[in-house]
Design a protein around this motif. Structure first.
Motif, short mmCIF file in Angstrom:
data_model
loop_
_atom_site.label_atom_id
_atom_site.label_comp_id
_atom_site.label_asym_id
_atom_site.label_seq_id
_atom_site.Cartn_x
_atom_site.Cartn_y
_atom_site.Cartn_z
N GLY A 38 -3.15 10.85 6.04
CA GLY A 38 -2.85 9.42 5.91
C GLY A 38 -1.88 9.14 4.78
O GLY A 38 -0.97 8.31 4.91
N MET A 39 -2.06 9.84 3.65
CA MET A 39 -1.15 9.69 2.51
C MET A 39 0.25 10.15 2.90
O MET A 39 1.24 9.47 2.63
CB MET A 39 -1.67 10.50 1.33
CG MET A 39 -0.79 10.45 0.09
SD MET A 39 -0.59 8.82 -0.64
CE MET A 39 -2.24 8.50 -1.26
N ILE B 168 -8.24 8.10 0.88
CA ILE B 168 -7.77 8.32 2.25
C ILE B 168 -7.53 9.81 2.46
O ILE B 168 -7.59 10.60 1.51
CB ILE B 168 -6.47 7.52 2.56
CG1 ILE B 168 -5.31 7.98 1.68
CG2 ILE B 168 -6.72 6.02 2.42
CD1 ILE B 168 -3.97 7.36 2.06
N SER B 169 -7.24 10.20 3.70
CA SER B 169 -6.97 11.60 3.99
C SER B 169 -5.57 11.99 3.52
O SER B 169 -4.71 11.13 3.33
CB SER B 169 -7.08 11.86 5.49
OG SER B 169 -6.02 11.23 6.18
N ALA C 190 -4.17 11.21 -2.41
CA ALA C 190 -5.04 10.81 -1.29
C ALA C 190 -6.48 10.64 -1.77
O ALA C 190 -7.15 9.67 -1.41
CB ALA C 190 -4.96 11.83 -0.17
N ARG D 297 0.84 -1.20 0.00
CA ARG D 297 0.00 0.00 0.00
C ARG D 297 0.87 1.26 0.00
O ARG D 297 0.57 2.22 -0.70
CB ARG D 297 -0.93 -0.01 1.23
CG ARG D 297 -1.90 1.11 1.26
CD ARG D 297 -3.03 0.99 0.28
NE ARG D 297 -3.76 -0.24 0.51
CZ ARG D 297 -4.42 -0.90 -0.44
NH1 ARG D 297 -4.45 -0.44 -1.66
NH2 ARG D 297 -5.05 -2.00 -0.18
N SER E 144 1.86 7.62 5.21
CA SER E 144 2.21 6.41 4.47
C SER E 144 3.53 6.60 3.73
O SER E 144 4.43 5.76 3.82
CB SER E 144 1.10 6.05 3.49
OG SER E 144 1.45 4.93 2.72
N HIS F 40 0.87 4.17 -2.80
CA HIS F 40 0.70 5.58 -2.46
C HIS F 40 1.83 6.42 -3.06
O HIS F 40 1.58 7.50 -3.60
CB HIS F 40 0.64 5.77 -0.94
CG HIS F 40 -0.59 5.21 -0.33
ND1 HIS F 40 -0.72 5.03 1.03
CD2 HIS F 40 -1.76 4.77 -0.86
CE1 HIS F 40 -1.91 4.51 1.29
NE2 HIS F 40 -2.56 4.35 0.15
#
Length: 129
Positions: free
Chosen positions: A69-70, A65-66, A60, A42, A73, A46
């Motif tokens: 979060g990106m 995702i937010s 994102a 993942r 990651s 990303h």
């Protein structure tokens, strides 16, 4: 339980040599087995999305995702490889020189994972060991 839910549940299981139904191994299991617990497919997806789309917010949104979060990651991926992969700025993101090298390999790696996934899905059924 619906027939669809039963098929989904059955596809997540396989038969062990003793005939018992056990969960199919996941990518996280494989990473843990080879000592790469923190590097995840993942994160690579990303990173590739951020390079291709040119911004963390666009990547994102595409990943569902937010932005935070990106960012986390990709920061985790950078920490794992020990180098900065993306330059972040007000106008978006751009890969570093090392980031471009990683991007080329990441694209190849994701293509291999997709091919492997397609192979496994085409060959295995609920009764396969």
């Amino acid at each position: 339980m619906s027939a669809r839910a039963n098929r989904r549940r059955a596809s997540a299981l396989r038969r062990s040599p003793s005939g018992r139904r056990v969960p199919r191994p996941t990518m996280a299991d494989a990473c843990a087995r080879f000592g790469r617990e923190s590097l995840r497919v993942r994160q690579i997806e990303h990173f590739v999305a951020a390079v291709e789309l040119g911004s963390l917010s666009a990547a994102a949104e595409a990943a569902g995702i937010s932005v935070q979060g990106m960012s986390q990651s990709i920061a985790g991926l950078e920490e794992e490889v020990g180098a900065r992969l993306l330059e972040r700025g007000r106008l978006g993101t751009s890969p570093t020189a090392f980031g471009w090298e990683c991007y080329d390999r990441a694209k190849d790696l994701l293509a291999e994972f997709d091919g492997f996934d397609a192979f496994v899905r085409s060959r295995s059924g609920p009764d396969d060991a």
